[in-house]
Scaffold this motif. Sequence first.
Motif, PDB file in Angstrom:
ATOM      1  N   ASP A 101      31.460  51.086  37.434  1.00 53.45           N
ATOM      2  CA  ASP A 101      32.830  50.597  37.255  1.00 53.45           C
ATOM      3  C   ASP A 101      32.877  49.789  35.953  1.00 53.45           C
ATOM      4  N   GLY A 154      35.238  46.713  35.827  1.00 54.04           N
ATOM      5  CA  GLY A 154      34.677  45.635  36.648  1.00 54.04           C
ATOM      6  C   GLY A 154      33.503  44.961  35.970  1.00 54.04           C
ATOM      7  N   TRP A 169      44.403  39.737  33.471  1.00 53.03           N
ATOM      8  CA  TRP A 169      43.934  40.628  34.539  1.00 53.03           C
ATOM      9  C   TRP A 169      44.649  40.347  35.858  1.00 53.03           C
ATOM     10  N   THR A 192      35.050  49.327  44.568  1.00 51.81           N
ATOM     11  CA  THR A 192      35.686  48.645  43.428  1.00 51.81           C
ATOM     12  C   THR A 192      36.639  47.544  43.883  1.00 51.81           C
ATOM     13  N   ASN A 193      37.214  47.644  45.078  1.00 53.95           N
ATOM     14  CA  ASN A 193      38.070  46.563  45.580  1.00 53.95           C
ATOM     15  C   ASN A 193      37.248  45.294  45.799  1.00 53.95           C
ATOM     16  N   ARG A 244      34.928  42.657  33.201  1.00 54.98           N
ATOM     17  CA  ARG A 244      35.530  41.435  33.739  1.00 54.98           C
ATOM     18  C   ARG A 244      34.462  40.475  34.247  1.00 54.98           C
ATOM     19  N   ARG A 291      36.779  43.645  42.428  1.00 50.47           N
ATOM     20  CA  ARG A 291      37.975  42.907  41.982  1.00 50.47           C
ATOM     21  C   ARG A 291      38.125  41.589  42.744  1.00 50.47           C
ATOM     22  N   ARG A 292      37.869  41.621  44.054  1.00 47.33           N
ATOM     23  CA  ARG A 292      38.039  40.388  44.845  1.00 47.33           C
ATOM     24  C   ARG A 292      36.977  39.350  44.474  1.00 47.33           C
ATOM     25  N   SER A 307      45.931  37.575  37.321  1.00 48.17           N
ATOM     26  CA  SER A 307      45.639  36.427  38.159  1.00 48.17           C
ATOM     27  C   SER A 307      46.644  35.327  37.901  1.00 48.17           C
ATOM     28  N   ASN A 322      35.584  39.002  41.496  1.00 53.01           N
ATOM     29  CA  ASN A 322      36.018  38.446  40.199  1.00 53.01           C
ATOM     30  C   ASN A 322      37.193  37.492  40.382  1.00 53.01           C
ATOM     31  N   ARG A 323      38.146  37.866  41.282  1.00 50.86           N
ATOM     32  CA  ARG A 323      39.308  37.013  41.509  1.00 50.86           C
ATOM     33  C   ARG A 323      38.881  35.662  42.100  1.00 50.86           C
TER      34      ARG A 323
END
Length: 671
Positions: free
Chosen positions: A81, A84, A17, A44-45, A87, A48-49, A19, A51-52
């Motif tokens: 999502d 998302g 994904w 959704t950003n 993940r 993602r952040r 990373s 999860n990161r």
Amino acid sequence: MNRSLHPALLALVSLLWGSNWMACAQSPEIDSLKRQLIQQRADTNRVRRLNRLGHLYLDIKPDTSYRLAQQAYRLAQQLDDKPGQARGLNLMGSSLSNLGDYPKAIRFFQQSLQISRSIHDLPAISSVLNNMASPYQAQKDYKRVLSLSQEAQQVFDQVHRKDTQRDVRTYAILYCNLGETYLLLNQLDSADYYLKKATPLTEQEKGRIVLDHNLYLLGDLHLKRHDTTTALSYYRRALVAAQQSNSTVTLADIYLSIASLYQATGAIDSSIVNARRALAAGQQTNYLDGILSASKLMTKLYEGRNNTQALRYFKVAVAAKDSLFSQEKIKQLLTLGFEEQQRQQEQVALEASYQNRIRLYGLTGLVAVVLLVAGLLWRTNQRQRRSNQLLTRQKTELDQQRSKAEQALGELQTTQAQLIQKEKMASLGELTAGIAHEIQNPLNFVNNFSEISGELVQELKEEASAGRLEDVLAIADDLTMNLQKINHHGKRADSIVKGMLEHSRSSTGERQVTDLNALTNEYLKLAYHGLRAKDKDFNAQLVTNFDANLSPIELVPQDMGRVLLNLYNNAFYAVAERQKTAPEGYRPKVTVSTQRSQGKVEIRVKDNGTGIPESVKAKIFQPFFTTKPTGQGTGLGLSMSYDIITNGHGGSLEVETQTGDGTEMVVRLPA
């Protein structure tokens, strides 16, 4: 030696994904993400952040990683999502796997896999399959680990079959994982093959992510081949690589391997030094699997040399083992395995049923065509003969299809019997949790009074030596009272165990004269404590109104116990569901009463829960019908209870309910 796949497995999560695993040790990126999340909108950003950031904490603070992944998953649910959500669930599973909570980790992986397959996200599917192998490896289910790793590689090959350039990083991870799995299965040639395929990839810049892991696995391979010199060389190279990448979990595994090598060669002092380093590295990241293995080895090394230290490390091992393999986790794992087996059997049965329908439709059409042809050719003798031959052939095919249909029916009946057995096992699981809590009380009394009695004996000796006869007699009276209490509570524990054995024993169908009040009260407490063992936040007011003049009646205790457990569990479920949405001041309440009425004995179980809608009230005793969400009920509990009461005991089971006001189940038995 017990090993964990997760350093490489978790690397694959980040890799697939987008990373960079090596960033886990770089605080600037963590700080940057934290600053971005302060101003980031709920979109959704942000998912993602979150999860990161969770990935960056995975190998250093798995509990923090879990909380971040949970936030990402909940926000992804609100935004619908799907990627998302998948993940977040995958990362939650990896975090719990690191923390040693394998049953919940597997459930999160299964949910992530289901979502990924629904949106046909092949990279995500490959990632989840690969990560799901970690908790199964911790349970030593190496065949399942191999199956998942091979499936992950096949999916990844499918994604990248058209790529012009080889994905060095991912293939290094996949080959390393397959090599480790074959090593655990003791298939050394296969392990050697995959580890050597991984070696040139790990020496490249993009593949160095698993260099330390691959090197110490090669060391393990040579150690199993009794080449200790080469094994030690690989371990030392692996230590350098792990220290450079700040992989604390891998360091724990490497030090443990070195300690095991020195133990095998008789260098006990060197073995102790490296085992202690392995334990320290495991404790630094709460790596329970590493802590357990290192402390067990330290216990063995100190045994006979320094028993105080041996006892100390034995206690560490016991604590780690309790965290990894508690009774509740084992029960959950057994339930997960049974549910997966049941799902596969149901899928096979559904596919067989579908194929039978297809054959039946085709056969029906074919018969229609044959009849039409026979009608057209009936006018001539020659065509009549050909038509008869064709009909004979079709009859043979019909017989074959009927035989297959009968076989499919038998398989479906077998599946139904297995579902019923599952319901019985679920009932036994609920009872077991209650027994564990209920039996603890008398055991605590026995232990406490035993300790006090020991102290009294010592005082008795001192008073006797001093010649104080009056004090000696007083202490003797106290000892007599303590022994009576120990005997009382010991008999209480014995009765609980006997009750458990009676419930778990297959019913013979023979009726016994039974105290219905005692049976009803006993199973009420066991059901309540069983639910409390699973959900410590749950509380309910229990009210009992037992008819003191109720005479014992003849019934089958094991069967009636299953009926009561089902009724109690449904009542507790109803009040727990209502409590989730009820205003302040609502208090869950379950009332159980017995009485003699109109020549029959009644048992009433009443709750103030959600109630049952009128539209489904007539269906609740039908097999496989349930008002609970998917996965929380089989639809067999009330059906089995109804059959036991009506057919087994000649009684009746009725429901009185009103939506939103609760439910009352009424059991009537012949007096």
